[in-house]
Every structure is written in C-alpha cells, then in structure tokens.
Design a protein around this motif. Structure first.
Motif, PDB file in Angstrom:
ATOM      1  N   THR A   8     -10.012   7.614   6.493  1.00  0.00           N
ATOM      2  CA  THR A   8      -9.669   6.389   5.788  1.00  0.00           C
ATOM      3  C   THR A   8      -8.254   6.509   5.245  1.00  0.00           C
ATOM      4  O   THR A   8      -7.901   7.535   4.654  1.00  0.00           O
ATOM      5  CB  THR A   8     -10.644   6.172   4.594  1.00  0.00           C
ATOM      6  OG1 THR A   8     -11.977   6.130   5.092  1.00  0.00           O
ATOM      7  CG2 THR A   8     -10.321   4.902   3.851  1.00  0.00           C
ATOM      8  N   ARG A   9      -7.449   5.447   5.448  1.00  0.00           N
ATOM      9  CA  ARG A   9      -6.115   5.449   4.870  1.00  0.00           C
ATOM     10  C   ARG A   9      -6.260   5.303   3.355  1.00  0.00           C
ATOM     11  O   ARG A   9      -6.949   4.405   2.877  1.00  0.00           O
ATOM     12  CB  ARG A   9      -5.277   4.289   5.402  1.00  0.00           C
ATOM     13  CG  ARG A   9      -3.863   4.320   4.841  1.00  0.00           C
ATOM     14  CD  ARG A   9      -3.115   3.013   5.084  1.00  0.00           C
ATOM     15  NE  ARG A   9      -1.750   3.103   4.607  1.00  0.00           N
ATOM     16  CZ  ARG A   9      -1.385   2.913   3.333  1.00  0.00           C
ATOM     17  NH1 ARG A   9      -2.286   2.632   2.412  1.00  0.00           N
ATOM     18  NH2 ARG A   9      -0.111   3.011   2.985  1.00  0.00           N
ATOM     19  N   VAL A  10      -5.614   6.204   2.597  1.00  0.00           N
ATOM     20  CA  VAL A  10      -5.756   6.176   1.141  1.00  0.00           C
ATOM     21  C   VAL A  10      -4.469   5.810   0.419  1.00  0.00           C
ATOM     22  O   VAL A  10      -4.515   5.317  -0.705  1.00  0.00           O
ATOM     23  CB  VAL A  10      -6.314   7.508   0.598  1.00  0.00           C
ATOM     24  CG1 VAL A  10      -7.736   7.730   1.094  1.00  0.00           C
ATOM     25  CG2 VAL A  10      -5.428   8.675   0.948  1.00  0.00           C
ATOM     26  N   CYS A  11      -3.326   6.079   1.042  1.00  0.00           N
ATOM     27  CA  CYS A  11      -2.053   5.765   0.404  1.00  0.00           C
ATOM     28  C   CYS A  11      -0.925   6.034   1.390  1.00  0.00           C
ATOM     29  O   CYS A  11      -1.148   6.564   2.478  1.00  0.00           O
ATOM     30  CB  CYS A  11      -1.839   6.604  -0.861  1.00  0.00           C
ATOM     31  SG  CYS A  11      -1.706   8.388  -0.566  1.00  0.00           S
ATOM     32  N   ALA A  12       0.281   5.684   0.973  1.00  0.00           N
ATOM     33  CA  ALA A  12       1.471   6.045   1.733  1.00  0.00           C
ATOM     34  C   ALA A  12       1.921   7.430   1.284  1.00  0.00           C
ATOM     35  O   ALA A  12       1.766   7.796   0.111  1.00  0.00           O
ATOM     36  CB  ALA A  12       2.582   5.035   1.486  1.00  0.00           C
ATOM     37  N   LEU A  13       2.457   8.194   2.202  1.00  0.00           N
ATOM     38  CA  LEU A  13       2.930   9.539   1.865  1.00  0.00           C
ATOM     39  C   LEU A  13       3.947   9.486   0.733  1.00  0.00           C
ATOM     40  O   LEU A  13       3.949  10.336  -0.163  1.00  0.00           O
ATOM     41  CB  LEU A  13       3.534  10.212   3.101  1.00  0.00           C
ATOM     42  CG  LEU A  13       3.997  11.653   2.939  1.00  0.00           C
ATOM     43  CD1 LEU A  13       2.856  12.558   2.473  1.00  0.00           C
ATOM     44  CD2 LEU A  13       4.573  12.167   4.249  1.00  0.00           C
ATOM     45  N   GLY A  14       4.788   8.471   0.729  1.00  0.00           N
ATOM     46  CA  GLY A  14       5.803   8.335  -0.306  1.00  0.00           C
ATOM     47  C   GLY A  14       5.247   8.117  -1.702  1.00  0.00           C
ATOM     48  O   GLY A  14       5.950   8.301  -2.697  1.00  0.00           O
ATOM     49  N   GLU A  15       3.969   7.732  -1.800  1.00  0.00           N
ATOM     50  CA  GLU A  15       3.341   7.532  -3.111  1.00  0.00           C
ATOM     51  C   GLU A  15       2.902   8.845  -3.749  1.00  0.00           C
ATOM     52  O   GLU A  15       2.619   8.880  -4.947  1.00  0.00           O
ATOM     53  CB  GLU A  15       2.117   6.623  -2.975  1.00  0.00           C
ATOM     54  CG  GLU A  15       2.424   5.205  -2.580  1.00  0.00           C
ATOM     55  CD  GLU A  15       1.151   4.389  -2.427  1.00  0.00           C
ATOM     56  OE1 GLU A  15       0.515   4.087  -3.462  1.00  0.00           O
ATOM     57  OE2 GLU A  15       0.789   4.071  -1.272  1.00  0.00           O
ATOM     58  N   VAL A  16       2.820   9.907  -2.969  1.00  0.00           N
ATOM     59  CA  VAL A  16       2.354  11.197  -3.482  1.00  0.00           C
ATOM     60  C   VAL A  16       3.573  11.988  -3.956  1.00  0.00           C
ATOM     61  O   VAL A  16       4.433  12.337  -3.154  1.00  0.00           O
ATOM     62  CB  VAL A  16       1.591  11.999  -2.402  1.00  0.00           C
ATOM     63  CG1 VAL A  16       1.022  13.286  -2.998  1.00  0.00           C
ATOM     64  CG2 VAL A  16       0.491  11.156  -1.775  1.00  0.00           C
ATOM     65  N   PRO A  17       3.652  12.276  -5.252  1.00  0.00           N
ATOM     66  CA  PRO A  17       4.828  12.978  -5.755  1.00  0.00           C
ATOM     67  C   PRO A  17       4.920  14.415  -5.243  1.00  0.00           C
ATOM     68  O   PRO A  17       3.896  15.060  -4.998  1.00  0.00           O
ATOM     69  CB  PRO A  17       4.649  12.956  -7.275  1.00  0.00           C
ATOM     70  CG  PRO A  17       3.219  12.647  -7.512  1.00  0.00           C
ATOM     71  CD  PRO A  17       2.684  11.963  -6.293  1.00  0.00           C
ATOM     72  N   GLU A  18       6.147  14.891  -5.065  1.00  0.00           N
ATOM     73  CA  GLU A  18       6.352  16.312  -4.742  1.00  0.00           C
ATOM     74  C   GLU A  18       5.803  17.130  -5.907  1.00  0.00           C
ATOM     75  O   GLU A  18       6.098  16.830  -7.069  1.00  0.00           O
ATOM     76  CB  GLU A  18       7.837  16.620  -4.557  1.00  0.00           C
ATOM     77  CG  GLU A  18       8.441  16.033  -3.303  1.00  0.00           C
ATOM     78  CD  GLU A  18       7.959  16.719  -2.035  1.00  0.00           C
ATOM     79  OE1 GLU A  18       7.499  17.879  -2.089  1.00  0.00           O
ATOM     80  OE2 GLU A  18       8.045  16.075  -0.974  1.00  0.00           O
ATOM     81  N   GLY A  20       2.877  17.167  -7.158  1.00  0.00           N
ATOM     82  CA  GLY A  20       2.129  16.269  -8.024  1.00  0.00           C
ATOM     83  C   GLY A  20       0.909  15.735  -7.313  1.00  0.00           C
ATOM     84  O   GLY A  20       0.623  16.122  -6.180  1.00  0.00           O
ATOM     85  N   ALA A  21       0.187  14.834  -7.978  1.00  0.00           N
ATOM     86  CA  ALA A  21      -1.048  14.297  -7.416  1.00  0.00           C
ATOM     87  C   ALA A  21      -1.174  12.807  -7.712  1.00  0.00           C
ATOM     88  O   ALA A  21      -0.588  12.299  -8.666  1.00  0.00           O
ATOM     89  CB  ALA A  21      -2.255  15.039  -7.978  1.00  0.00           C
ATOM     90  N   LEU A  22      -1.958  12.164  -6.874  1.00  0.00           N
ATOM     91  CA  LEU A  22      -2.251  10.744  -6.997  1.00  0.00           C
ATOM     92  C   LEU A  22      -3.758  10.581  -6.896  1.00  0.00           C
ATOM     93  O   LEU A  22      -4.377  11.106  -5.966  1.00  0.00           O
ATOM     94  CB  LEU A  22      -1.558   9.982  -5.856  1.00  0.00           C
ATOM     95  CG  LEU A  22      -1.838   8.490  -5.742  1.00  0.00           C
ATOM     96  CD1 LEU A  22      -1.181   7.738  -6.901  1.00  0.00           C
ATOM     97  CD2 LEU A  22      -1.316   7.971  -4.412  1.00  0.00           C
ATOM     98  N   GLY A  23      -4.354   9.893  -7.855  1.00  0.00           N
ATOM     99  CA  GLY A  23      -5.789   9.647  -7.818  1.00  0.00           C
ATOM    100  C   GLY A  23      -6.094   8.408  -6.987  1.00  0.00           C
ATOM    101  O   GLY A  23      -5.460   7.374  -7.163  1.00  0.00           O
ATOM    102  N   VAL A  24      -7.040   8.534  -6.045  1.00  0.00           N
ATOM    103  CA  VAL A  24      -7.463   7.417  -5.204  1.00  0.00           C
ATOM    104  C   VAL A  24      -8.990   7.425  -5.140  1.00  0.00           C
ATOM    105  O   VAL A  24      -9.628   8.360  -5.622  1.00  0.00           O
ATOM    106  CB  VAL A  24      -6.873   7.518  -3.770  1.00  0.00           C
ATOM    107  CG1 VAL A  24      -5.356   7.485  -3.802  1.00  0.00           C
ATOM    108  CG2 VAL A  24      -7.371   8.752  -3.037  1.00  0.00           C
ATOM    109  N   GLU A  25      -9.546   6.382  -4.545  1.00  0.00           N
ATOM    110  CA  GLU A  25     -10.981   6.338  -4.311  1.00  0.00           C
ATOM    111  C   GLU A  25     -11.230   6.127  -2.834  1.00  0.00           C
ATOM    112  O   GLU A  25     -10.585   5.287  -2.212  1.00  0.00           O
ATOM    113  CB  GLU A  25     -11.610   5.207  -5.118  1.00  0.00           C
ATOM    114  CG  GLU A  25     -12.780   5.678  -5.926  1.00  0.00           C
ATOM    115  CD  GLU A  25     -13.410   4.601  -6.772  1.00  0.00           C
ATOM    116  OE1 GLU A  25     -13.970   3.639  -6.201  1.00  0.00           O
ATOM    117  OE2 GLU A  25     -13.352   4.751  -7.991  1.00  0.00           O
TER     118      GLU A  25
END
Length: 110
Positions: A8-18, A20-25
């Motif tokens: 499943t597509r969860v985000c764009a790679l550019g949204e994930v910080p170097e 760092g982390a990004l919370g998704v569902e």
C-alpha cells in the motif's frame, strides 16, 4: 502487486525526514515510516512498553527511541535494545517506487 504480499502506498519519500519518522496508518494499523542512514523502514508506531507513538521519537543510527521512557528499538528487526521495553514491535516490508513509499503489513519474511 507482488508475490511477497500486498503493498500500500503510504506517503511520498520526500515526506519522510532524514534521520526521522512519519506516522501513517495502513488499513487501520499505525505504522512509523523511518529513514536512517539512507534506508527506509516500516515499524509498528506503537511502543511495546507504553503504547505511545514511536514516530514522535528520535531516529538515529538505525534505531527509533520512544519519546516517553527512552526505550530504543532496532528499525530493521523491531527488537528493543534497552529497557524499559522488553518486547519487540512488528516490522514491515518497504518498497520504494519512484517517490512513493509502499508498505506490506505481511510480517512474514521473504
């Protein structure tokens, strides 16, 4: 999409910080998408010790730290590397397709 499971597509790679982390569902499951040392990982976004979001913690040297009590988990395996957490958290498969980050909740390793 793949014989290894459904991604499943969860985000764009550019949204994930170097570092760092990004919370998704993903299908109702909280997942932390983390980037460390040039790699992208998907790990449960819920700490096995205190049930808070790991994505709100620090990412460094291939680990993610729970912001509440300081337990660190290996991004690759989900294993805790210091107390108070003693139980691993699930990790998930990740694929990068162009600028898309795809995750499979199938926890069985290929």
């Amino acid at each position: 999409m793949s014989s290894e499971g459904t991604y499943t597509r969860v985000c764009a790679l550019g949204e994930v910080p170097e570092e760092g982390a990004l919370g998704v569902e993903v299908d109702g499951t909280p997942v932390a998408i983390a980037r460390s040392e040039g790699e992208v990982y998907a790990i449960s976004d819920i700490c096995s010790h205190a049930e808070v979001n790991l994505s709100e913690g620090e990412v460094e040297d291939g680990t993610i730290e729970c912001w509440l009590h300081g337990s660190c988990f290996e991004l690759r395996t989900g294993k805790p590397i210091n107390p108070p957490a003693t139980q691993a958290v699930p990790t998930y498969r990740v694929k990068i397709d162009g600028d898309d980050v795809l995750v499979s909740l199938d926890t069985e390793k290929a």
